[in-house]
Design a protein around this motif. Structure first.
Motif, PDB file in Angstrom:
ATOM      1  N   UNK A 181      -5.989 -39.649 -96.474  1.00 44.75           N
ATOM      2  CA  UNK A 181      -7.415 -39.692 -96.716  1.00 44.75           C
ATOM      3  C   UNK A 181      -8.023 -38.174 -96.105  1.00 44.75           C
ATOM      4  N   UNK A 182      -7.384 -37.316 -96.187  1.00 42.28           N
ATOM      5  CA  UNK A 182      -7.934 -35.851 -95.818  1.00 42.28           C
ATOM      6  C   UNK A 182      -8.072 -35.205 -97.307  1.00 42.28           C
ATOM      7  N   UNK A 183      -9.114 -34.273 -97.216  1.00 38.93           N
ATOM      8  CA  UNK A 183      -9.599 -33.429 -98.148  1.00 38.93           C
ATOM      9  C   UNK A 183     -10.149 -32.168 -97.708  1.00 38.93           C
ATOM     10  N   UNK A 184      -9.773 -31.030 -98.197  1.00 39.63           N
ATOM     11  CA  UNK A 184     -10.216 -29.742 -97.587  1.00 39.63           C
ATOM     12  C   UNK A 184     -10.802 -28.963 -99.051  1.00 39.63           C
ATOM     13  N   UNK A 185     -12.014 -28.230 -98.736  1.00 42.27           N
ATOM     14  CA  UNK A 185     -12.415 -27.262 -99.741  1.00 42.27           C
ATOM     15  C   UNK A 185     -12.805 -26.011 -98.952  1.00 42.27           C
ATOM     16  N   UNK A 186     -13.311 -25.041 -99.467  1.00 44.24           N
ATOM     17  CA  UNK A 186     -13.369 -23.738 -98.878  1.00 44.24           C
ATOM     18  C   UNK A 186     -14.471 -23.744 -97.709  1.00 44.24           C
ATOM     19  N   UNK A 187     -15.297 -24.742 -97.538  1.00 45.71           N
ATOM     20  CA  UNK A 187     -16.358 -24.873 -96.716  1.00 45.71           C
ATOM     21  C   UNK A 187     -16.008 -26.052 -95.269  1.00 45.71           C
ATOM     22  N   UNK A 188     -15.316 -27.023 -95.895  1.00 46.85           N
ATOM     23  CA  UNK A 188     -15.085 -28.067 -94.931  1.00 46.85           C
ATOM     24  C   UNK A 188     -13.857 -28.740 -95.069  1.00 46.85           C
ATOM     25  N   UNK A 189     -13.712 -29.755 -94.040  1.00 49.67           N
ATOM     26  CA  UNK A 189     -12.636 -30.656 -94.155  1.00 49.67           C
ATOM     27  C   UNK A 189     -13.274 -32.127 -93.804  1.00 49.67           C
ATOM     28  N   UNK A 190     -12.645 -33.281 -94.901  1.00 52.75           N
ATOM     29  CA  UNK A 190     -13.226 -34.454 -94.591  1.00 52.75           C
ATOM     30  C   UNK A 190     -11.980 -35.485 -94.359  1.00 52.75           C
ATOM     31  N   UNK A 191     -12.293 -36.315 -93.811  1.00 53.43           N
ATOM     32  CA  UNK A 191     -11.105 -37.584 -93.695  1.00 53.43           C
ATOM     33  C   UNK A 191     -11.932 -38.801 -93.203  1.00 53.43           C
ATOM     34  N   UNK A 192     -11.416 -39.880 -93.306  1.00 52.92           N
ATOM     35  CA  UNK A 192     -12.055 -41.154 -92.963  1.00 52.92           C
ATOM     36  C   UNK A 192     -11.039 -41.783 -91.994  1.00 52.92           C
ATOM     37  N   UNK A 193     -11.433 -42.175 -90.891  1.00 59.32           N
ATOM     38  CA  UNK A 193     -10.964 -42.569 -89.687  1.00 59.32           C
ATOM     39  C   UNK A 193     -11.756 -43.875 -89.173  1.00 59.32           C
ATOM     40  N   UNK A 194     -10.984 -45.104 -89.058  1.00 56.95           N
ATOM     41  CA  UNK A 194     -11.893 -46.162 -88.530  1.00 56.95           C
ATOM     42  C   UNK A 194     -13.351 -46.473 -89.129  1.00 56.95           C
ATOM     43  N   UNK A 195     -12.922 -46.409 -90.495  1.00 54.31           N
ATOM     44  CA  UNK A 195     -14.271 -46.717 -91.308  1.00 54.31           C
ATOM     45  C   UNK A 195     -15.319 -45.783 -91.223  1.00 54.31           C
ATOM     46  N   UNK A 196     -15.158 -44.508 -90.563  1.00 56.71           N
ATOM     47  CA  UNK A 196     -16.122 -43.540 -90.434  1.00 56.71           C
ATOM     48  C   UNK A 196     -15.741 -42.407 -91.321  1.00 56.71           C
ATOM     49  N   UNK A 197     -16.433 -41.730 -92.059  1.00 55.67           N
ATOM     50  CA  UNK A 197     -15.868 -40.481 -92.709  1.00 55.67           C
ATOM     51  C   UNK A 197     -16.566 -39.061 -91.607  1.00 55.67           C
ATOM     52  N   UNK A 198     -15.337 -38.446 -91.205  1.00 54.79           N
ATOM     53  CA  UNK A 198     -15.591 -37.478 -90.435  1.00 54.79           C
ATOM     54  C   UNK A 198     -15.597 -35.878 -91.357  1.00 54.79           C
TER      55      UNK A 198
END
Length: 127
Positions: A4-21
Protein backbone atom coordinates in the motif's frame (compact mmCIF):
# COMPACT_ATOMS: atom_id res chain seq x y z
CA UNK A 1 3.32 0.84 -6.16
CA UNK A 2 4.01 -2.05 -3.82
CA UNK A 3 1.72 -3.20 -1.03
CA UNK A 4 0.00 0.00 0.00
CA UNK A 5 3.00 2.30 -0.57
CA UNK A 6 3.52 4.61 -3.53
CA UNK A 7 6.33 7.04 -4.21
CA UNK A 8 6.80 9.73 -6.85
CA UNK A 9 9.50 12.38 -7.11
CA UNK A 10 7.70 14.66 -4.65
CA UNK A 11 6.15 12.48 -1.96
CA UNK A 12 5.55 9.07 -0.42
CA UNK A 13 1.98 7.83 0.24
CA UNK A 14 0.73 4.84 2.19
CA UNK A 15 -2.40 3.66 3.95
CA UNK A 16 -2.21 2.54 7.57
CA UNK A 17 -5.14 1.92 9.93
CA UNK A 18 -7.54 3.40 7.34
CA UNK A 19 -5.63 6.69 7.26
CA UNK A 20 -3.70 7.82 4.20
CA UNK A 21 -0.29 9.09 5.26
CA UNK A 22 1.38 11.46 2.87
CA UNK A 23 4.90 12.82 3.36
CA UNK A 24 6.58 15.27 1.03
CA UNK A 25 10.22 14.48 0.34
CA UNK A 26 12.87 16.88 1.63
CA UNK A 27 13.70 20.03 -0.32
CA UNK A 28 10.88 19.75 -2.85
CA UNK A 29 9.45 22.68 -4.76
CA UNK A 30 5.81 22.36 -5.79
CA UNK A 31 4.68 23.98 -9.03
CA UNK A 32 1.39 23.44 -10.88
CA UNK A 33 2.55 20.31 -12.73
CA UNK A 34 3.85 18.81 -9.49
CA UNK A 35 0.57 19.59 -7.71
CA UNK A 36 -1.42 17.93 -10.50
CA UNK A 37 0.75 14.80 -10.38
CA UNK A 38 0.59 14.62 -6.58
CA UNK A 39 -3.21 14.78 -6.52
CA UNK A 40 -3.56 12.28 -9.40
CA UNK A 41 -1.16 9.83 -7.73
CA UNK A 42 -2.89 10.17 -4.36
CA UNK A 43 -6.29 9.51 -5.90
CA UNK A 44 -4.90 6.45 -7.69
CA UNK A 45 -3.49 5.09 -4.40
CA UNK A 46 -6.91 5.60 -2.78
CA UNK A 47 -8.58 3.51 -5.49
CA UNK A 48 -11.88 5.42 -5.28
CA UNK A 49 -12.14 5.34 -1.47
CA UNK A 50 -12.19 8.49 0.68
CA UNK A 51 -9.76 8.56 3.62
CA UNK A 52 -8.74 10.90 6.41
CA UNK A 53 -5.32 12.20 5.34
CA UNK A 54 -2.22 13.11 7.31
CA UNK A 55 -0.14 15.39 5.09
CA UNK A 56 3.39 16.12 6.34
CA UNK A 57 4.60 19.19 4.47
CA UNK A 58 7.87 19.58 6.40
CA UNK A 59 9.93 18.74 3.30
CA UNK A 60 8.50 21.49 1.08
CA UNK A 61 10.87 24.42 0.60
CA UNK A 62 8.68 26.41 -1.81
CA UNK A 63 5.48 26.34 -3.85
CA UNK A 64 4.05 28.70 -6.43
CA UNK A 65 0.61 30.31 -6.36
CA UNK A 66 -0.76 28.15 -9.19
CA UNK A 67 0.18 25.01 -7.25
CA UNK A 68 -1.38 26.29 -4.03
CA UNK A 69 -4.57 27.28 -5.87
CA UNK A 70 -4.78 23.85 -7.53
CA UNK A 71 -4.27 22.06 -4.23
CA UNK A 72 -6.90 24.26 -2.58
CA UNK A 73 -9.45 23.43 -5.30
CA UNK A 74 -8.61 19.79 -6.08
CA UNK A 75 -6.55 18.60 -3.11
CA UNK A 76 -9.56 17.66 -1.00
CA UNK A 77 -11.03 15.17 -3.50
CA UNK A 78 -11.70 11.83 -1.78
CA UNK A 79 -10.81 13.14 1.66
CA UNK A 80 -12.79 12.85 4.90
CA UNK A 81 -10.51 15.16 6.88
CA UNK A 82 -6.98 16.54 6.56
CA UNK A 83 -4.31 16.99 9.22
CA UNK A 84 -1.41 19.09 7.94
CA UNK A 85 1.84 18.53 9.82
CA UNK A 86 4.62 21.09 9.69
CA UNK A 87 7.98 20.95 11.46
CA UNK A 88 8.33 23.05 14.62
CA UNK A 89 11.21 25.03 13.15
CA UNK A 90 9.20 26.11 10.08
CA UNK A 91 7.33 28.98 11.75
CA UNK A 92 6.81 30.85 8.46
CA UNK A 93 5.18 27.77 6.91
CA UNK A 94 2.96 27.42 9.97
CA UNK A 95 1.82 31.04 9.71
CA UNK A 96 1.25 30.81 5.94
CA UNK A 97 -0.87 27.67 6.28
CA UNK A 98 -2.88 29.15 9.14
CA UNK A 99 -3.62 32.14 6.89
CA UNK A 100 -4.42 29.84 3.94
CA UNK A 101 -6.91 27.82 6.02
CA UNK A 102 -8.72 30.98 7.13
CA UNK A 103 -8.95 32.32 3.56
CA UNK A 104 -9.64 29.13 1.59
CA UNK A 105 -12.15 27.55 4.01
CA UNK A 106 -11.47 23.90 3.06
CA UNK A 107 -14.47 21.70 2.20
CA UNK A 108 -13.48 19.03 4.76
CA UNK A 109 -12.34 19.39 8.39
CA UNK A 110 -8.72 20.55 8.19
CA UNK A 111 -6.32 21.31 11.05
CA UNK A 112 -2.67 22.22 11.33
CA UNK A 113 -0.31 20.39 13.68
CA UNK A 114 3.36 20.33 14.67
CA UNK A 115 2.96 16.90 16.30
CA UNK A 116 2.16 13.78 14.21
CA UNK A 117 0.62 11.90 17.12
CA UNK A 118 -1.87 14.71 17.79
CA UNK A 119 -2.64 14.82 14.06
CA UNK A 120 -3.35 11.07 14.03
CA UNK A 121 -5.64 11.39 17.07
CA UNK A 122 -7.63 14.08 15.23
CA UNK A 123 -7.92 11.87 12.13
CA UNK A 124 -8.99 8.74 14.04
CA UNK A 125 -12.40 10.35 14.61
CA UNK A 126 -12.98 10.28 10.82
CA UNK A 127 -12.04 6.62 10.16
Amino acid sequence: MYNNHYENEFAIFWIENNILLFEYKFNVIIDLLAAQQIVADRIQVQNGKAYPILCDISGIVDSDKAARDYLAQHGSMLTKAVAIVVADQKILSFLMITFYLKISKPQVPTKLFTDKMAALEFLKTFV
